[in-house]
Motif scaffolding. Structure first.
Motif, short mmCIF file in Angstrom:
data_model
loop_
_atom_site.label_atom_id
_atom_site.label_comp_id
_atom_site.label_asym_id
_atom_site.label_seq_id
_atom_site.Cartn_x
_atom_site.Cartn_y
_atom_site.Cartn_z
N GLN A 98 -45.04 23.89 -46.48
CA GLN A 98 -43.76 23.81 -45.78
C GLN A 98 -43.85 24.36 -44.36
O GLN A 98 -42.94 24.12 -43.54
N LEU A 99 -44.91 25.10 -44.05
CA LEU A 99 -45.05 25.69 -42.72
C LEU A 99 -45.76 24.75 -41.76
O LEU A 99 -46.65 23.99 -42.17
N PRO A 100 -45.42 24.79 -40.47
CA PRO A 100 -46.16 23.99 -39.50
C PRO A 100 -47.60 24.45 -39.41
O PRO A 100 -47.90 25.66 -39.54
N ARG A 101 -48.51 23.55 -39.19
CA ARG A 101 -49.93 23.87 -39.20
C ARG A 101 -50.31 24.89 -38.13
O ARG A 101 -51.26 25.65 -38.29
N GLU A 102 -49.55 24.91 -37.02
CA GLU A 102 -49.90 25.83 -35.95
C GLU A 102 -49.60 27.28 -36.31
O GLU A 102 -50.03 28.20 -35.59
N ARG A 103 -48.90 27.52 -37.41
CA ARG A 103 -48.66 28.89 -37.84
C ARG A 103 -49.95 29.54 -38.36
O ARG A 103 -50.03 30.76 -38.47
#
Length: 428
Positions: free
Chosen positions: A208-213
């Motif tokens: 669910q998190l953006p990959r850049e996190r």
């Protein structure tokens, strides 16, 4: 290259919550935190270190205390080890050791951290696993202060890739790790891992998190540690192959290698006059001694005790070859010692899984002396090829340019860049 601060008058500050910090002795985790604390000032970030009192550590030493730079402000607070301080007759309530044996540290560290935040006004918070209590402390401080938080996961807290052997195996601890991971996902500004495999595992589980996190900042070596270490010269008739560090029974099980050594000894290829394998600071000497007796190779393999880090580096530099062990169940991990091995520029024999991150890292650095740890026959093949190349001076070594990219200064530059990003995003 050293990154300079754009604001020399008031360097930015980061509150670092870390269990692994001097005078703790043993394990590689201390070197990651200590390296960041030493080099971040050159990148424009002043470290404020929050760590437990020395009594929390089962093993202590002062050999690395001198490396703690003057720019680092260090606060130590009370932390009790449930196994040593809260047990009666060797037993203690399990709830006192969740998520780890130092959960009591939270009680003293949160108030101390809040005082540090009020006094020093840091721009960000950083905490590091595998002591999960450090993340709980940072999570609480982030919630109370609103500061951006970087969770240095290093390796995953959970592994459900094998339903029959989940990690951690205890259901209660597994549930707590899952809860902490979800809180990290909800409250952190970035999640840092040390290997591509660990990044990929987090991205799959926290889709669910953006990959850049998710960010990759590997472990590394500290150049200062080699300044006083003379490199080995000359040739010895008895080839010394060294493994420096812990040998975990599951993750680095050497039994296939021991079986290969026993067979090569019976065949007359190896004997005590031309070969020695030294296992330094294994953490499991009693178990390994039993295996050496089982395979009757006590004359080929010796066990050596823990020694100060500087002496360990000197021993690596003096060895004829360096041994890396990593099983397939750790394909998403890279032993921290690999980076020090690379810097030593001694021949490396890696017995691991060819599909894992350790093998990929070595191949990327031009090293192909790799064998399958799970296969006795391939251990023998890889060892014989390695010995032939090393004795002829033809074993592949990493180039100076490839080695420079693995330094802790380079890793600190990467962390400083990430700190700049998260602190900038949180600025009004």
């Amino acid at each position: 290259m050293v990154k300079t601060s754009p604001n020399a008058a008031r360097p930015k500050r980061v509150l670092m919550v870390a269990y692994h910090f001097p005078p703790f002795a043993g394990g590689s985790g201390i070197l990651r935190t200590l390296g960041f604390a030493r080099h971040l000032p050159d990148c424009g970030w002043q470290p404020l270190v929050l760590s437990p009192s020395a009594t929390a550590y089962p093993h202590q030493g002062d050999s690395q205390l001198a490396q703690t730079v003057a720019q680092a402000t260090v606060r130590r607070t009370l932390a009790l080890d449930a196994a040593r301080h809260l047990s009666i007759g060797g037993r203690y309530p399990r709830c006192l050791a969740l998520p780890d044996r130092w959960s009591s540290w939270w009680l003293s560290a949160v108030p101390a951290g809040l005082r540090m935040i009020r006094q020093y006004r840091p721009d960000a918070i950083w905490s590091t696993y595998p002591i999960a209590t450090a993340h709980l402390i940072a999570m609480t401080l982030q919630k109370l202060s609103g500061l951006p938080w970087i969770a240095d996961q290093r390796d995953p807290m959970l592994d459900d890739s094998d339903p029959l052997a989940p990690y951690p195996p205890e259901p209660r601890l597994h549930r707590m790790h899952a809860w902490i991971e979800q809180r990290i996902a909800a409250r952190s500004a970035a999640i840092v891992c040390t290997t591509p495999g660990a990044v990929a595992a987090h991205q799959r589980r926290l889709a669910q998190l953006p990959r850049e996190r998710f960010q990759l900042i590997e472990n590394g070596y500290d150049e200062d540690g080699y300044a006083a270490c003379p490199e080995r010269t000359g040739h010895r008739s008895r080839f010394l192959l060294l493994h420096s560090g812990v040998i975990y029974p599951s993750e680095r099980d050497p039994q296939a290698l021991f079986e290969a050594l026993a067979r090569l000894r019976r065949d007359g290829v190896l004997h005590a006059r031309n070969f020695q394998l030294m296992l330094r600071a294994t953490g499991h000497d009693a178990w390994l001694a039993g295996l050496l007796a089982k395979y009757a190779i006590e004359d080929l393999v010796s066990l050596a005790p823990l020694q100060p880090h500087g002496a360990a580096l000197q021993e690596m530099l003096a060895a004829d070859g360096l041994l890396l062990l990593q099983a397939a169940n750790c394909n998403g991990q890279i032993p921290a010692k690999l980076y020090e091995y690379l810097r030593c520029r001694r021949p490396i024999l890696a017995l691991t899984d060819l599909a894992g991150d350790s093998a990929a890292k070595l191949r990327h650095c031009g090293i192909d002396t790799i064998g399958q740890l799970a296969s006795s026959s391939d251990c023998a093949r890889a060892l014989l090829r390695f010995l032939e190349l090393a004795r002829q001076g033809r074993a592949p070594l990493a180039s100076p340019a490839a080695i420079a990219l693995q330094s802790r200064q380079a890793r600190s530059n990467a962390l400083a860049d990430l700190l700049d990003q998260v602190s900038h995003r949180s600025s009004p």
